[in-house]
Design a protein around this motif. Structure first.
Motif, PDB file in Angstrom:
ATOM      1  N   PHE A  11       0.842  -1.209   0.000  1.00 47.69           N
ATOM      2  CA  PHE A  11       0.000   0.000   0.000  1.00 47.69           C
ATOM      3  C   PHE A  11       0.873   1.254   0.000  1.00 47.69           C
ATOM      4  CE2 PHE A  11      -2.428   3.202   2.504  1.00 47.69           C
ATOM      5  CZ  PHE A  11      -3.467   3.406   1.600  1.00 47.69           C
ATOM      6  N   LEU A  57       2.550   1.658  -3.338  1.00 46.49           N
ATOM      7  CA  LEU A  57       1.575   2.064  -4.359  1.00 46.49           C
ATOM      8  C   LEU A  57       1.270   3.562  -4.252  1.00 46.49           C
ATOM      9  CD1 LEU A  57      -0.127   0.747  -6.590  1.00 46.49           C
ATOM     10  CD2 LEU A  57      -1.976   0.491  -4.936  1.00 46.49           C
ATOM     11  N   VAL A  58       1.077   4.023  -3.028  1.00 43.55           N
ATOM     12  CA  VAL A  58       0.780   5.452  -2.823  1.00 43.55           C
ATOM     13  C   VAL A  58       1.982   6.304  -3.220  1.00 43.55           C
ATOM     14  CG1 VAL A  58       0.233   7.207  -1.082  1.00 43.55           C
ATOM     15  CG2 VAL A  58      -0.954   5.016  -1.050  1.00 43.55           C
ATOM     16  N   ALA A 106       4.318   5.492  -5.488  1.00 41.06           N
ATOM     17  CA  ALA A 106       4.390   5.481  -6.953  1.00 41.06           C
ATOM     18  C   ALA A 106       3.320   6.395  -7.554  1.00 41.06           C
ATOM     19  CB  ALA A 106       4.222   4.055  -7.463  1.00 41.06           C
ATOM     20  N   LEU A 107       2.146   6.344  -6.973  1.00 40.46           N
ATOM     21  CA  LEU A 107       1.037   7.175  -7.445  1.00 40.46           C
ATOM     22  C   LEU A 107       1.376   8.657  -7.298  1.00 40.46           C
ATOM     23  CD1 LEU A 107      -1.796   6.479  -8.474  1.00 40.46           C
ATOM     24  CD2 LEU A 107      -2.623   6.649  -6.139  1.00 40.46           C
ATOM     25  N   VAL A 166       3.811   9.683  -9.995  1.00 40.22           N
ATOM     26  CA  VAL A 166       3.138   9.805 -11.300  1.00 40.22           C
ATOM     27  C   VAL A 166       2.314  11.082 -11.366  1.00 40.22           C
ATOM     28  CG1 VAL A 166       1.353   8.783 -12.781  1.00 40.22           C
ATOM     29  CG2 VAL A 166       3.088   7.329 -11.764  1.00 40.22           C
ATOM     30  N   LYS A 167       1.564  11.360 -10.299  1.00 45.89           N
ATOM     31  CA  LYS A 167       0.700  12.552 -10.284  1.00 45.89           C
ATOM     32  C   LYS A 167       1.544  13.818 -10.389  1.00 45.89           C
ATOM     33  CE  LYS A 167      -3.457  10.732  -9.295  1.00 45.89           C
ATOM     34  NZ  LYS A 167      -4.678  10.982 -10.021  1.00 45.89           N
ATOM     35  N   HIS A 196      -2.462   5.892 -17.197  1.00 45.91           N
ATOM     36  CA  HIS A 196      -1.085   5.579 -16.811  1.00 45.91           C
ATOM     37  C   HIS A 196      -1.107   4.249 -16.062  1.00 45.91           C
ATOM     38  CE1 HIS A 196       2.793   5.753 -14.833  1.00 45.91           C
ATOM     39  NE2 HIS A 196       3.126   6.764 -15.632  1.00 45.91           N
ATOM     40  N   VAL A 212       0.475   2.968 -13.606  1.00 38.45           N
ATOM     41  CA  VAL A 212       0.468   3.029 -12.137  1.00 38.45           C
ATOM     42  C   VAL A 212      -0.907   3.456 -11.624  1.00 38.45           C
ATOM     43  CG1 VAL A 212       1.453   4.174 -10.108  1.00 38.45           C
ATOM     44  CG2 VAL A 212       2.936   3.470 -11.982  1.00 38.45           C
ATOM     45  N   VAL A 213      -1.492   4.449 -12.306  1.00 38.42           N
ATOM     46  CA  VAL A 213      -2.832   4.906 -11.908  1.00 38.42           C
ATOM     47  C   VAL A 213      -3.840   3.768 -12.098  1.00 38.42           C
ATOM     48  CG1 VAL A 213      -4.681   6.566 -12.367  1.00 38.42           C
ATOM     49  CG2 VAL A 213      -2.304   7.316 -12.447  1.00 38.42           C
ATOM     50  N   LEU A 240      -3.237   0.524 -12.136  1.00 42.71           N
ATOM     51  CA  LEU A 240      -2.981  -0.528 -11.134  1.00 42.71           C
ATOM     52  C   LEU A 240      -3.540  -0.118  -9.770  1.00 42.71           C
ATOM     53  CD1 LEU A 240      -1.409  -3.255 -10.644  1.00 42.71           C
ATOM     54  CD2 LEU A 240       0.459  -1.841  -9.809  1.00 42.71           C
ATOM     55  N   ALA A 241      -3.284   1.138  -9.398  1.00 45.79           N
ATOM     56  CA  ALA A 241      -3.783   1.628  -8.108  1.00 45.79           C
ATOM     57  C   ALA A 241      -5.308   1.608  -8.084  1.00 45.79           C
ATOM     58  CB  ALA A 241      -3.267   3.046  -7.853  1.00 45.79           C
ATOM     59  N   PHE A 272      -7.735  -0.504  -5.540  1.00 40.35           N
ATOM     60  CA  PHE A 272      -8.728   0.083  -4.628  1.00 40.35           C
ATOM     61  C   PHE A 272     -10.142  -0.401  -4.952  1.00 40.35           C
ATOM     62  CE2 PHE A 272      -5.294   3.447  -4.473  1.00 40.35           C
ATOM     63  CZ  PHE A 272      -4.727   2.886  -3.340  1.00 40.35           C
ATOM     64  N   MET A 283      -9.312   6.424  -1.336  1.00 41.96           N
ATOM     65  CA  MET A 283      -8.112   6.216  -2.141  1.00 41.96           C
ATOM     66  C   MET A 283      -8.422   6.212  -3.641  1.00 41.96           C
ATOM     67  SD  MET A 283      -5.663   6.343  -0.101  1.00 41.96           S
ATOM     68  CE  MET A 283      -4.435   6.149  -1.381  1.00 41.96           C
ATOM     69  N   ALA A 322      -6.704   8.520  -6.294  1.00 39.99           N
ATOM     70  CA  ALA A 322      -5.938   7.900  -7.381  1.00 39.99           C
ATOM     71  C   ALA A 322      -6.538   8.214  -8.741  1.00 39.99           C
ATOM     72  CB  ALA A 322      -5.880   6.391  -7.178  1.00 39.99           C
TER      73      ALA A 322
END
Lengths: 61, 311
Positions: free
Chosen positions: A27, A30-31, A33-34, A37-38, B46, B48-49, B51-52, B56, B111, B115
């Motif tokens: 988790f 993931l946050v 990496a997110l 990216v953002k 994207h 990663v987006v 996958l996230a 969730f 989340m 995300a």
């Protein structure tokens, strides 16, 4: 009754705790990496605080 | 004498029990259809987006599964299919399961909003609310139409996937919704035909329990026929393509044929130990998988084929 180190409940708990720990680590990753990216895709990084500042004003278009 | 650990809450809950709490089979279906919704969307997400978002959505599906187990703990203990779940077995207390489900529900929605976008999160919230409150708490024990209306919850994941990518609704995800919505009743009625005694013992008013097997069989055929135009529309629309069309033709033919056989074989069901019903249940899973997989492949091939042939 004293509990020995080999008690079945210890192994059940340790297995469960390892999985929960792994999920929490996933988790966090993931946050993270997110977030990367953002931020790298130009998302708004500053919250609006009711005062105009250069970054909130659209450039001459 | 029991040790302090055995009487402590949830001491026996192992890794597999923890996994079972999330209803992994339902979750896999949710993740798969949401992923196809995302792939079929015209906007690329994207990785990663994506996958996230899928993680969730899966978490939200798991959370609703946990809340379903919390509410249904009493009837789960009466049914062969569900009596080994962690709550009826006493491996986790119902109160702890409820807390876990509620926390994970909140976490998954917040989340997903962060995300992806607020609309996707709102749809996830509606999905969980519909599954837990409308279906589990309200309809499941009261109406033979429980699975029809409750099916809307399972039909929303591809819409969420699409909205994660595009940020808005469109006709295509609504057709995907309609497809799963119409697919759900025959899928579960086939199961309840051969698990009839289980549902009867638990007092769940499934259609075959309340109105008899014959009625459920005819309803299955009706829904199988209603699926045909929806899947063809989906195949001929923006989200479809030649593979989806081929899959729709083959799978709908097999599904309607299977439903006709169910209607004909009603009298021999007990003698054949519900062989046709079990076969139809497996066929329904194949139907959904093949249709959505074809849609995903068509969508992935579209950029390569768009220059070669008009799609």
């Amino acid at each position: 009754m004293p509990l020995s180190r080999e008690h079945d409940l210890h192994s059940a708990r340790s297995g469960r705790n390892l999985v929960v720990g792994a999920c929490l680590c996933a988790f966090v990753l993931l946050v993270f990496a997110l977030t990367l990216v953002k931020l790298s895709s130009g998302h708004q990084m500053e919250a609006f605080d009711h005062s105009v500042r250069p970054s909130l004003v659209k450039g001459d278009q | 004498m029991k040790s302090a650990l055995t009487v402590g809450a949830n001491a026996d809950l192992g890794v597999l029990d923890l996994l079972a709490m999330f209803k992994p089979r339902v979750m896999s279906l949710v993740v798969f259809t949401a992923m196809v919704g995302m792939i079929a969307a015209p906007v690329q997400v994207h990785p990663v987006v994506g996958l996230a978002a899928l993680a969730f959505i899966a978490l939200g599906a798991g959370a609703s599964g946990i809340l379903n187990m919390w509410w249904d703990a009493d009837i789960d203990s009466k049914m062969r299919r569900t009596r080994n779940r962690p709550i009826p077995c006493g491996k986790i207390s119902a109160a702890d399961a409820k807390l876990m489900g509620l926390w994970l529900t909140g976490l998954s929605i917040v989340m997903l909003a962060l995300a992806a976008n607020p609309l996707a999160a709102l749809l996830l919230a509606i999905t969980i609310f519909h599954y837990v409150v409308i279906y589990t708490i309200w309809l499941k024990r009261r109406s033979p139409q429980n699975i029809v209306i409750g099916g809307a919850a399972g039909a929303l994941p591809p819409v969420i996937g699409w909205v994660v990518a595009t940020g808005q609704l469109a006709v295509e995800p609504l057709l995907m919704f309609a497809l799963i919505f119409l697919w759900t009743p025959p899928h579960f009625w086939a199961l309840s035909l051969y698990m009839n005694d289980d549902y009867e013992r638990a007092g769940i008013p499934m259609l075959n329990v309340v109105r008899g097997d014959a009625s459920a069989r005819w309803h299955i055929l009706g829904y199988a026929c209603a699926l045909v135009p929806v899947s063809l529309l989906l195949a001929l629309g923006e989200a479809g393509g030649p593979l989806t069309l081929g899959a729709a033709v083959v799978m709908n033919s097999a599904f309607v044929y299977g439903a006709v056989k169910l209607c004909r074989n009603g009298k021999s069901a007990v003698r054949t130990r519900y062989r046709e019903e079990r076969r139809f249940f497996r066929l329904s899973l194949t139907y959904l998988f093949v249709t959505f997989a074809a849609m995903a492949v068509d969508s992935m091939l579209r950029p390569f084929l768009s220059g070669v042939m008009p799609l």
